[in-house]
Scaffold this motif. Structure first.
Motif, PDB file in Angstrom:
ATOM      1  N   ILE A 118       0.886  -1.148  -0.073  1.00 41.63           N
ATOM      2  CA  ILE A 118       0.112   0.128  -0.091  1.00 41.63           C
ATOM      3  C   ILE A 118       0.794   1.257   0.032  1.00 41.63           C
ATOM      4  N   VAL A 119       0.769   2.084  -0.875  1.00 39.87           N
ATOM      5  CA  VAL A 119       1.488   3.311  -1.101  1.00 39.87           C
ATOM      6  C   VAL A 119       0.401   4.431  -0.594  1.00 39.87           C
ATOM      7  N   THR A 120       1.044   5.243   0.386  1.00 40.39           N
ATOM      8  CA  THR A 120       0.286   6.137   0.845  1.00 40.39           C
ATOM      9  C   THR A 120       0.763   7.776   0.349  1.00 40.39           C
ATOM     10  N   ASP A 121       0.150   8.330  -0.198  1.00 44.98           N
ATOM     11  CA  ASP A 121       0.578   9.696  -0.653  1.00 44.98           C
ATOM     12  C   ASP A 121       0.083  10.751  -0.027  1.00 44.98           C
ATOM     13  N   HIS A 122       0.535  10.722   1.463  1.00 40.99           N
ATOM     14  CA  HIS A 122       0.103  11.855   2.361  1.00 40.99           C
ATOM     15  C   HIS A 122       0.755  11.757   3.751  1.00 40.99           C
ATOM     16  N   GLY A 123       1.452  12.731   4.025  1.00 43.64           N
ATOM     17  CA  GLY A 123       2.494  12.246   5.137  1.00 43.64           C
ATOM     18  C   GLY A 123       1.723  11.664   6.316  1.00 43.64           C
ATOM     19  N   ALA A 124       0.521  12.520   6.844  1.00 43.51           N
ATOM     20  CA  ALA A 124       0.145  11.911   7.913  1.00 43.51           C
ATOM     21  C   ALA A 124      -0.485  10.844   7.754  1.00 43.51           C
ATOM     22  N   VAL A 125      -1.127  10.066   6.669  1.00 43.40           N
ATOM     23  CA  VAL A 125      -1.538   8.870   6.351  1.00 43.40           C
ATOM     24  C   VAL A 125      -0.430   8.044   6.457  1.00 43.40           C
ATOM     25  N   THR A 126       0.528   8.215   5.986  1.00 46.75           N
ATOM     26  CA  THR A 126       1.747   7.339   5.949  1.00 46.75           C
ATOM     27  C   THR A 126       2.081   7.176   7.439  1.00 46.75           C
ATOM     28  N   ALA A 127       2.157   8.191   8.247  1.00 41.95           N
ATOM     29  CA  ALA A 127       2.403   8.027   9.745  1.00 41.95           C
ATOM     30  C   ALA A 127       1.520   7.172  10.464  1.00 41.95           C
ATOM     31  N   THR A 128       0.307   6.823   9.982  1.00 43.07           N
ATOM     32  CA  THR A 128      -0.730   6.339  10.741  1.00 43.07           C
ATOM     33  C   THR A 128      -0.786   4.903  10.231  1.00 43.07           C
ATOM     34  N   ALA A 129       0.216   4.318   9.790  1.00 47.64           N
ATOM     35  CA  ALA A 129       0.096   2.787   9.140  1.00 47.64           C
ATOM     36  C   ALA A 129      -0.150   1.988  10.387  1.00 47.64           C
ATOM     37  N   GLU A 130       0.408   2.093  11.549  1.00 48.00           N
ATOM     38  CA  GLU A 130       0.204   1.209  12.558  1.00 48.00           C
ATOM     39  C   GLU A 130      -1.373   1.002  12.936  1.00 48.00           C
ATOM     40  N   THR A 131      -1.837   2.292  13.168  1.00 45.39           N
ATOM     41  CA  THR A 131      -3.431   2.230  13.344  1.00 45.39           C
ATOM     42  C   THR A 131      -4.107   1.375  12.297  1.00 45.39           C
ATOM     43  N   TYR A 132      -3.908   1.671  11.141  1.00 48.07           N
ATOM     44  CA  TYR A 132      -4.601   1.013   9.813  1.00 48.07           C
ATOM     45  C   TYR A 132      -4.171  -0.582   9.869  1.00 48.07           C
ATOM     46  N   LEU A 133      -2.940  -1.015  10.217  1.00 43.25           N
ATOM     47  CA  LEU A 133      -2.807  -2.659  10.076  1.00 43.25           C
ATOM     48  C   LEU A 133      -3.507  -3.108  11.370  1.00 43.25           C
ATOM     49  N   LYS A 134      -3.349  -2.476  12.374  1.00 47.55           N
ATOM     50  CA  LYS A 134      -3.899  -3.031  13.690  1.00 47.55           C
ATOM     51  C   LYS A 134      -5.489  -3.313  13.554  1.00 47.55           C
ATOM     52  N   ALA A 135      -6.055  -2.078  13.035  1.00 48.01           N
ATOM     53  CA  ALA A 135      -7.459  -2.239  12.608  1.00 48.01           C
ATOM     54  C   ALA A 135      -7.868  -3.325  11.825  1.00 48.01           C
ATOM     55  N   VAL A 136      -7.103  -3.999  11.059  1.00 47.22           N
ATOM     56  CA  VAL A 136      -7.427  -5.211  10.250  1.00 47.22           C
ATOM     57  C   VAL A 136      -6.616  -6.501  10.820  1.00 47.22           C
ATOM     58  N   ASN A 137      -6.062  -6.321  12.160  1.00 48.24           N
ATOM     59  CA  ASN A 137      -5.440  -7.406  12.732  1.00 48.24           C
ATOM     60  C   ASN A 137      -4.207  -7.931  12.144  1.00 48.24           C
ATOM     61  N   LYS A 138      -3.451  -7.057  11.500  1.00 47.79           N
ATOM     62  CA  LYS A 138      -2.328  -7.237  10.947  1.00 47.79           C
ATOM     63  C   LYS A 138      -0.974  -6.970  11.597  1.00 47.79           C
ATOM     64  N   ASN A 139      -0.012  -7.587  11.795  1.00 50.97           N
ATOM     65  CA  ASN A 139       1.166  -7.105  12.478  1.00 50.97           C
ATOM     66  C   ASN A 139       2.086  -6.283  11.625  1.00 50.97           C
TER      67      ASN A 139
END
Length: 193
Positions: free
Chosen positions: A95-116
């Motif tokens: 997943i390529v995120t083209d937004h600095g704050a969205v890139t910084a939120t990767a942990e929140t996104y991945l944890k929301a879908v039970n990914k490590n």
């Protein structure tokens, strides 16, 4: 008149990130990727376009999602979008995120879908203290380094060179490097300042 540009050129920066992500994460034709960006913004969207086209040129299956205005203002608001996409595309590898704050939120996104950390490769833009933490934690795997300090300093130097010595404008690309776990400790103190 001394006018120049100091910064990352949008399309080449996006394209370079796409190419580097393919290489760093060992992706191949047929792999699925998602680009979450801002194509609807005429100039700003060139970065998204570059990343998307780099992935397509390599034969990846690319799904594009526009960052909505709510997520643009508050990246945590993108959790439902991210979750819905990953749930319906469990084979996504990048997943390529083209937004600095969205890139910084990767942990929140991945944890929301039970990914490590590292289960889905995340690449993006803008090195901030939050993105540094995401890289160190393995949540964000790769960002392009825009060297913001140079973006602030060199234009002032350029103005002085033009005023005092008549120099014409300089075009300086500050988006030529990448940051990942191998070099984040070196650049972290600089980015935090």
């Amino acid at each position: 008149n001394g006018f120049g540009y100091v910064g990352a050129s949008n399309y080449p920066a996006g394209h370079a990130l796409g190419v580097e992500a393919i290489k760093r994460f060992g992706l191949k034709a047929g792999d699925r990727a998602m680009v979450w960006g801002l194509l609807s913004q005429p100039t700003r969207g060139e970065r998204t376009k570059g990343a998307k086209e780099a992935l397509e040129e390599a034969g990846l299956t690319v799904d594009y999602i526009e960052i909505d205005s709510t997520t643009n203002a508050d990246p945590v608001a993108g959790v439902p979008t991210f979750s819905a996409y990953v749930s319906s595309h469990p084979d996504v590898k990048l997943i390529v995120t083209d937004h600095g704050a969205v890139t910084a939120t990767a942990e929140t996104y991945l944890k929301a879908v039970n990914k490590n950390a590292g289960d889905i490769a995340i690449a993006g833009f803008d090195l901030s203290p939050a993105t540094i933490a995401a890289i160190k934690g393995g949540w964000t795997g790769l960002v392009i380094d825009q060297q913001e300090w140079l973006q602030g300093y060199l234009p002032i130097l350029q103005i002085c060179l033009t005023k005092v010595y008549g120099f014409s404008g300089l075009a300086i690309n500050t988006g030529a490097g990448f940051v990942d776990k191998s070099n984040v400790d070196f650049v972290a103190p600089l980015a935090e300042k």
